[in-house]
Design an enzyme around this catalytic site. Structure first.
Site, short mmCIF file in Angstrom:
data_model
loop_
_atom_site.label_atom_id
_atom_site.label_comp_id
_atom_site.label_asym_id
_atom_site.label_seq_id
_atom_site.Cartn_x
_atom_site.Cartn_y
_atom_site.Cartn_z
N GLY A 14 0.82 -1.20 0.00
CA GLY A 14 0.00 0.00 0.00
C GLY A 14 0.85 1.25 0.00
O GLY A 14 2.09 1.20 -0.01
N PHE A 15 0.21 2.38 0.04
CA PHE A 15 0.89 3.68 0.01
C PHE A 15 1.86 3.83 1.18
O PHE A 15 3.07 3.97 1.01
CB PHE A 15 -0.16 4.79 -0.01
CG PHE A 15 0.32 6.13 0.44
CD1 PHE A 15 1.40 6.75 -0.18
CD2 PHE A 15 -0.31 6.79 1.49
CE1 PHE A 15 1.85 7.99 0.24
CE2 PHE A 15 0.12 8.02 1.91
CZ PHE A 15 1.20 8.63 1.29
N ILE A 16 1.35 3.78 2.41
CA ILE A 16 2.22 3.93 3.58
C ILE A 16 3.14 2.73 3.71
O ILE A 16 4.33 2.86 4.00
CB ILE A 16 1.38 4.11 4.85
CG1 ILE A 16 0.58 5.41 4.78
CG2 ILE A 16 2.29 4.12 6.09
CD1 ILE A 16 -0.36 5.62 5.96
N ASP A 67 0.35 -8.91 1.33
CA ASP A 67 -0.65 -7.98 0.80
C ASP A 67 -1.49 -8.72 -0.24
O ASP A 67 -0.94 -9.44 -1.08
CB ASP A 67 0.03 -6.76 0.16
CG ASP A 67 -0.89 -5.56 0.03
OD1 ASP A 67 -1.99 -5.72 -0.55
OD2 ASP A 67 -0.51 -4.47 0.50
N GLY A 73 -3.73 -2.15 -2.30
CA GLY A 73 -2.32 -1.90 -2.59
C GLY A 73 -2.02 -2.22 -4.04
O GLY A 73 -2.91 -2.59 -4.82
N LEU A 104 -0.64 -3.02 8.86
CA LEU A 104 -1.25 -1.91 8.14
C LEU A 104 -2.43 -2.35 7.28
O LEU A 104 -3.21 -1.51 6.84
CB LEU A 104 -0.21 -1.23 7.22
CG LEU A 104 1.03 -0.62 7.87
CD1 LEU A 104 1.96 -0.09 6.79
CD2 LEU A 104 0.65 0.48 8.83
N ALA A 122 -2.00 -0.36 13.21
CA ALA A 122 -2.33 0.95 12.66
C ALA A 122 -3.84 1.18 12.75
O ALA A 122 -4.63 0.46 12.15
CB ALA A 122 -1.88 1.05 11.21
N TYR A 164 -16.26 1.92 9.58
CA TYR A 164 -14.80 1.92 9.57
C TYR A 164 -14.25 2.34 10.93
O TYR A 164 -13.38 1.67 11.50
CB TYR A 164 -14.29 2.86 8.48
CG TYR A 164 -12.79 3.00 8.43
CD1 TYR A 164 -11.98 1.92 8.08
CD2 TYR A 164 -12.17 4.21 8.71
CE1 TYR A 164 -10.61 2.04 8.02
CE2 TYR A 164 -10.79 4.35 8.65
CZ TYR A 164 -10.01 3.26 8.30
OH TYR A 164 -8.65 3.38 8.25
N LYS A 203 -12.10 -0.13 13.52
CA LYS A 203 -10.73 0.18 13.95
C LYS A 203 -10.66 0.37 15.47
O LYS A 203 -9.65 0.04 16.09
CB LYS A 203 -10.20 1.42 13.22
CG LYS A 203 -10.05 1.25 11.72
CD LYS A 203 -9.21 0.04 11.34
CE LYS A 203 -7.73 0.23 11.64
NZ LYS A 203 -6.91 -0.91 11.17
#
Length: 336
Positions: A10-12, A31, A36, A76, A117, A149, A153
């Site tokens: 993914g991005f991060i 992943d 991603g 993540l 995360a 969401y 989390k």
């Protein structure tokens, strides 16, 4: 150190891979590429200390194998983006809650440290700005899809901290505020890449609502540096930390700034939330982190201003950015 990063494509996650490889660690990525992309890690695939597996965190045997091979886990993998959350609430809940259950269960068997995360979304409709880690979480009604969401989390957080208290599994929870930078896409509703691509293409820049809602944007490099330090710090175990910038800007002003910095002639238009997402959609009017707890532990202070962040993202979308680690020729992939 051998680090397992779920959601590492993914991005991060891809930037975190770079940071660990740069300091000489070995990186294992898991992943399923649902949000991603292989493109995010393509330049890493020939690195001798980089290995990736395309599979799901719901796959018990794969997770067990990778946990056995690592020293620490950075979890993540999650459903991301408001658009995906509103359109696929079942997927959101199952991905976030069950995925975390699997990771924590297998980490606990070997007592491997886990960083979970979470997100600033857990603060919900709270008006206690700036948000502190010990502040109340104010969730919206269960018939509002977007709060699925935040609630999923929050459950991840409760579960991670329960594993620490009851089973002495070393866990750390981070609440990530808006994180931006190269490789982030607007496909799932991320505002800055969406605005930048619209501006560069000369299309209307679409601001949802009246544009008065405010956000704080941190560069991914600053966020990743904090993640690495928290994983290493023994005093972070059993704690929750905000990570983000406290430089606040309204979304309307953000659109104007991106238009200016990109030299765009795009028109800025406003779209009602109900048209953009769903009828009755609720947004957070302000989202500002208190990062004093993080700063006290690791000396955290974002190094990049919002304008510098925007210039980097604009350059990336113009094809002018470079990778931290040079592209490699060969390919290394772990068998699934």
């Amino acid at each position: 150190m051998r680090v397992l990063i779920t959601g590492g494509a993914g991005f991060i996650g891809s930037h975190l891979c770079e940071a660990y490889l740069e300091r000489g660690d070995e990186v294992l990525v898991l992943d399923d590429l649902s949000t991603g992309s292989i493109e995010n890690i393509r330049h890493l695939r020939g690195h001798p200390h980089f290995h990736y597996t395309v599979d799901s965190v719901h796959n018990h045997p794969i997770v067990a194998e990778l946990v056995d091979q690592c020293d620490v886990i950075v979890h993540l993998a999650a459903a991301v983006g408001v658009k995906l959350i509103v359109e696929s609430p079942v997927r959101t809940i199952e991905t976030n809650v069950h995925g975390t259950e699997v990771v924590l269960a297998h980490a606990n068997k070997k007592k491997k440290k886990v960083l979970i995360a979470s997100t600033s979304e857990v603060y919900g409709l709270s008006t206690q700005v700036p948000f502190r880690e010990d502040g109340n979480l104010v969730m919206g009604a269960t018939n509002k899809g977007r709060w699925s969401y935040a609630c999923s989390k929050a459950i991840d957080e409760f579960l991670a901290l329960a594993y620490w208290r009851e089973k002495q599994l070393p866990t750390v929870v981070v609440r990530l505020f808006n994180t931006v930078g190269p490789r982030q896409v607007g496909q799932y509703g991320m505002v800055i890449p969406t605005f930048v691509k619209q501006a560069l293409a000369g299309r209307p820049i679409t601001v949802y609502g009246d544009g008065s809602q405010t956000r704080c944007f941190a560069h991914v490099a600053d966020v990743v540096a904090a993640l690495v330090k928290l994983v290493d710090h023994p005093s972070a175990i059993g704690q929750v930390y905000n990570i983000g910038s406290s430089e606040e800007i309204s979304i309307g002003a953000l659109a104007s700034l991106i238009k200016k910095l990109s030299g765009s002639t795009s028109e800025i238009v406003h779209i009602p939330y109900g048209e953009a997402y769903e009828a009755g959609f609720e947004d957070m009017p302000r989202r500002v982190p208190d990062v004093s707890k993080l700063s006290a532990l690791i000396g955290f202070r974002p190094e990049r201003t919002l304008e510098a962040i925007l210039e980097a993202v604009i350059a990336f979308h113009r094809g002018l950015s470079t990778s931290t680690i040079p592209p490699q020729v060969s390919t290394t992939q772990r068998p699934a």
